[in-house]
Write an enzyme that holds these catalytic residues in place. Sequence first.
Site, PDB file in Angstrom:
ATOM      1  N   CYS A 102       0.837  -1.208   0.000  1.00 16.43           N
ATOM      2  CA  CYS A 102       0.000   0.000   0.000  1.00 16.43           C
ATOM      3  C   CYS A 102       0.870   1.255   0.000  1.00 16.43           C
ATOM      4  CB  CYS A 102      -0.924  -0.003   1.219  1.00 16.43           C
ATOM      5  SG  CYS A 102      -1.952   1.472   1.333  1.00 16.43           S
ATOM      6  N   CYS A 149      -0.445   4.150   2.084  1.00 15.17           N
ATOM      7  CA  CYS A 149      -0.232   4.021   3.535  1.00 15.17           C
ATOM      8  C   CYS A 149       1.227   4.265   3.912  1.00 15.17           C
ATOM      9  CB  CYS A 149      -0.614   2.619   4.025  1.00 15.17           C
ATOM     10  SG  CYS A 149      -2.072   1.913   3.269  1.00 15.17           S
ATOM     11  N   ASP A 150       2.167   3.742   3.116  1.00 15.25           N
ATOM     12  CA  ASP A 150       3.564   3.673   3.569  1.00 15.25           C
ATOM     13  C   ASP A 150       4.551   4.525   2.769  1.00 15.25           C
ATOM     14  OD1 ASP A 150       2.784   1.802   5.489  1.00 15.25           O
ATOM     15  OD2 ASP A 150       2.948   0.148   4.062  1.00 15.25           O
TER      16      ASP A 150
END
Length: 306
Positions: free
Chosen positions: A133, A136-137
């Site tokens: 992701c 997200c990261d």
Amino acid sequence: MNIKELAIIGGGPAGLTAGLYAARAALDTVLFERGMPGGQAAATERIENYPGFPEGIDGPELSMKMSDQAQRFGCEFIYSGVDSLERDEKGFKITYGDEELLAKTVILATGAKPKFLGVKGEKEFHGRGVSYCATCDGAFFRDGTLAVIGGGDAAVEEAMFLTKFAAKVYIVHRRGELRATKVLQQRAFDNPKIEPVWHSVLEEVKGDQKVEGVIVKDVRSEEKQELKVDGVFIYVGTEANSDLLQNMVELDQSGYVIAQEDTATGIPGLFVVGDLRKKELRQVVTAAADGAVAVTQAEKYLSALK
Ligand code: NAP
């Protein structure tokens, strides 16, 4: 036991659209969502191909708008995962935590999840440099070097997103041509931070406490090389979240449900929508369309019961 006319399981674009249509059709409806509404769309940085947003819209924002729209018309949400789904003569028994509910019809919208590659180091470094992701990261890798594995829409789109943070992003793809939509391909080729590594597959993720590099193999020459990277983002396709169905309906090899275009399955009253359904084109717009279609089918089914 609590009885509902319709239960929608999953709050991605398909489930949320079903929630909107069901609420507007005045069906007594509940929608189960185990996390944040929006599913994979909520984990997508920007969505440019959903009509009505000429400049594109962030995935989380579109997801919240869809969720608000369903709730505005009265769709009830239960923020919980569903543990089991069973058919009995009265309808579908749904268990979640210590609770149970009976629904006369069910629209299953549990979507899909990223596939793992299963290579050495992938599992060990998950969360320590291996990610599925970018939204997200990605921000953890400011000025770093990254490898994205895969050549589809997700890999190319997310590689481009990662260039916002990283100094360099390799796209490691097993063929000499990307699968992604042409407009995305062109943007990737025009981006000086992106370097394709053609005809190559990921063999191993290496590091000590966190990712320090990857070994990739040229599938033609079998030659291996190490790329020094700080992180690896794997986008090699998705597999269905069809665990709830067990042996209830026909699935394909990747667990996708073989259902008709009207979303009906072999089980009367059970409809399958969105990415969970075997289909050619998995997009927010096709998921939303499924949600609308399924509700009209569920309404027909419910009126035939009366
Ligand atoms: P996908 O389209 O199935 O692409 C998977 C990619 O991973 C392909 O390039 C494939 O290579 C590669 N791959 C598969 N298995 C591999 C393996 N074992 N080792 C190395 N490479 C492997 O999956 P996706 O990109 O996740 O997209 C899923 C669906 O969502 C698609 O329908 C896509 O169109 C849609 N989507 C759309 C958008 C958008 O419209 N903007 C964005 C994201 C996703 P090959 O090409 O050689 O098969």
